[in-house]
Design an enzyme around this catalytic site. Structure first.
Site, PDB file in Angstrom:
ATOM      1  N   LYS A  56      -9.245   5.138  -6.703  1.00  0.00           N
ATOM      2  CA  LYS A  56      -9.753   3.760  -6.658  1.00  0.00           C
ATOM      3  C   LYS A  56     -10.525   3.445  -5.376  1.00  0.00           C
ATOM      4  CE  LYS A  56      -5.375   1.841  -4.959  1.00  0.00           C
ATOM      5  NZ  LYS A  56      -4.278   0.878  -5.210  1.00  0.00           N
ATOM      6  N   ARG A  87       5.684  -6.587  -5.528  1.00  0.00           N
ATOM      7  CA  ARG A  87       4.374  -6.635  -6.156  1.00  0.00           C
ATOM      8  C   ARG A  87       4.646  -6.650  -7.654  1.00  0.00           C
ATOM      9  NH1 ARG A  87      -0.593  -2.445  -5.160  1.00  0.00           N
ATOM     10  NH2 ARG A  87       0.297  -1.524  -7.038  1.00  0.00           N
TER      11      ARG A  87
END
Length: 357
Positions: A36, A131
């Protein structure tokens, strides 16, 4: 050569990929290489593939689409939880996605049914980093809602630590996954072949031979790209570092006071800057700014250079103590941390310079 530029050593990244892949394979762990940071860069992804990695993960569906359109036929993993508006695209381009919402899983199932294409999911568990993920005591209720949905393969469960709250992976919080997987297998008669134990930070447990038995999948990017583990503040043995650098050219070079003159208010980013008065210093302005790079992620390659600050388009450095002469047009080079790499790779104003041996 064009400036500013990010220099990408594809050879060293490939070598890191080979070593990480081999280490995982020797420990019966399947590996998803996280690309990413490359913002869809095909050459960077190819260095992972050339290192033997057969599964690539990205948080952005656009980047996964680019991989497919470039001809990549291996496994793709969507690392960010799917948006409801993109479930059809997820089914079309990703083989596997990480999930934590029942409504999203049901939408993925409906989209998969429409195109008659099976889709794999890993259900994320929050073991403390806060998260994404379901709290452990809610996991059975979650599975009750999804276990019989058509065209979905529940490939396993996973977790993520270190990326938000900085929670370190430990034996205890990683064992939670193994214990939950055993319970779910028994309760719902599922295979759950994958227990995805985390990211680069989890490799510390692997290096220490303390990774709980049963963890058989990792999602690794930073270790391959940088040879580092920032969460645990360590350089990873046998991997190569500084595989990315930034080069920018000097567009102004002058002796100037080190403290501003006049009443100081807020800067363009809403901060009130504080300056140490060190007298007159030689300052260089480089043709790169906050729009392109994370300022505190820059480490000058040459000694005697200090990063002072930046506006959107200008980077200011003190070069008084650098040995040798500098002139307008000369280039300065910087080592980069992960955040600086991410910003530079994303900026359309930064040229990508690939290094291959």
């Amino acid at each position: 050569m064009e400036n500013p530029r990010i220099n990408i050593n594809l050879t060293q990244i490939r070598e890191n990929a080979e070593r990480v892949f081999e280490n995982c394979r020797n420990n019966n762990i399947s590996l998803t290489g996280v690309v990413k940071v490359g913002a869809g860069d095909i050459k960077l992804a190819q260095s992972f593939i050339n290192g033997g990695i057969k599964s690539l993960g990205d948080s952005r569906l656009d980047n996964i689409r680019n991989l497919r359109r470039s001809g990549y036929q291996g496994e793709t993993v969507l690392l960010r939880l799917p948006q409801l508006a993109e479930v059809t695209e997820v089914i079309n381009y990703a083989d596997l996605s990480l999930v934590s919402e029942v409504v999203t899983v049901k939408a993925l199932s409906e989209a998969a049914v429409k195109v008659c294409k099976r889709h794999g999911i890993i259900v994320m568990i929050d073991v403390g980093d806060l998260r994404e993920g379901i709290l452990p005591d809610q996991i059975k209720d979650f599975f009750r809602e999804i276990v019989n949905l058509p065209m979905l393969d529940i490939r396993g469960i996973g977790t993520n630590v270190g990326c938000y709250a900085g929670v370190l992976p430990t034996i205890s919080n990683t064992e939670i996954l193994v214990e939950l997987a055993e319970e779910l297998r028994d309760y719902y008669s599922l295979e759950l072949p994958l227990i995805s134990g985390g990211n680069t930070a989890t490799t510390r447990l692997l290096s220490d031979n303390t990774l709980p038995e049963g963890i058989n999948h990792l999602r690794i990017g930073e270790a391959i790209l940088q040879g580092t583990d920032i969460t645990n503040q360590r350089i990873i043995k046998d991997l190569q570092q500084n595989n990315f650098t930034m080069t920018a050219s000097i567009i102004e070079l002058k002796d100037k006071p080190s403290a501003p003159t006049g009443e100081v208010g807020y800067d363009a980013f809403g901060n009130i800057p504080v300056y140490e008065d060190r007298g007159v210093r030689k300052r260089a302005i480089l043709a790169v700014g906050r729009q392109d790079v994370k300022l505190d992620g820059l480490i000058p390659v040459d000694e005697g250079i200090k990063v002072l600050g930046a506006s959107s388009d200008h980077l200011l450095v003190d070069v008084t103590d650098k040995k040798g002469c500098l002139s307008t047009g000369d280039e300065l080079e910087f080592y980069l941390d992960y955040g600086a790499i991410l910003r530079l790779m994303t900026s359309p104003y930064v040229y990508k310079n690939y290094i291959m041996f």
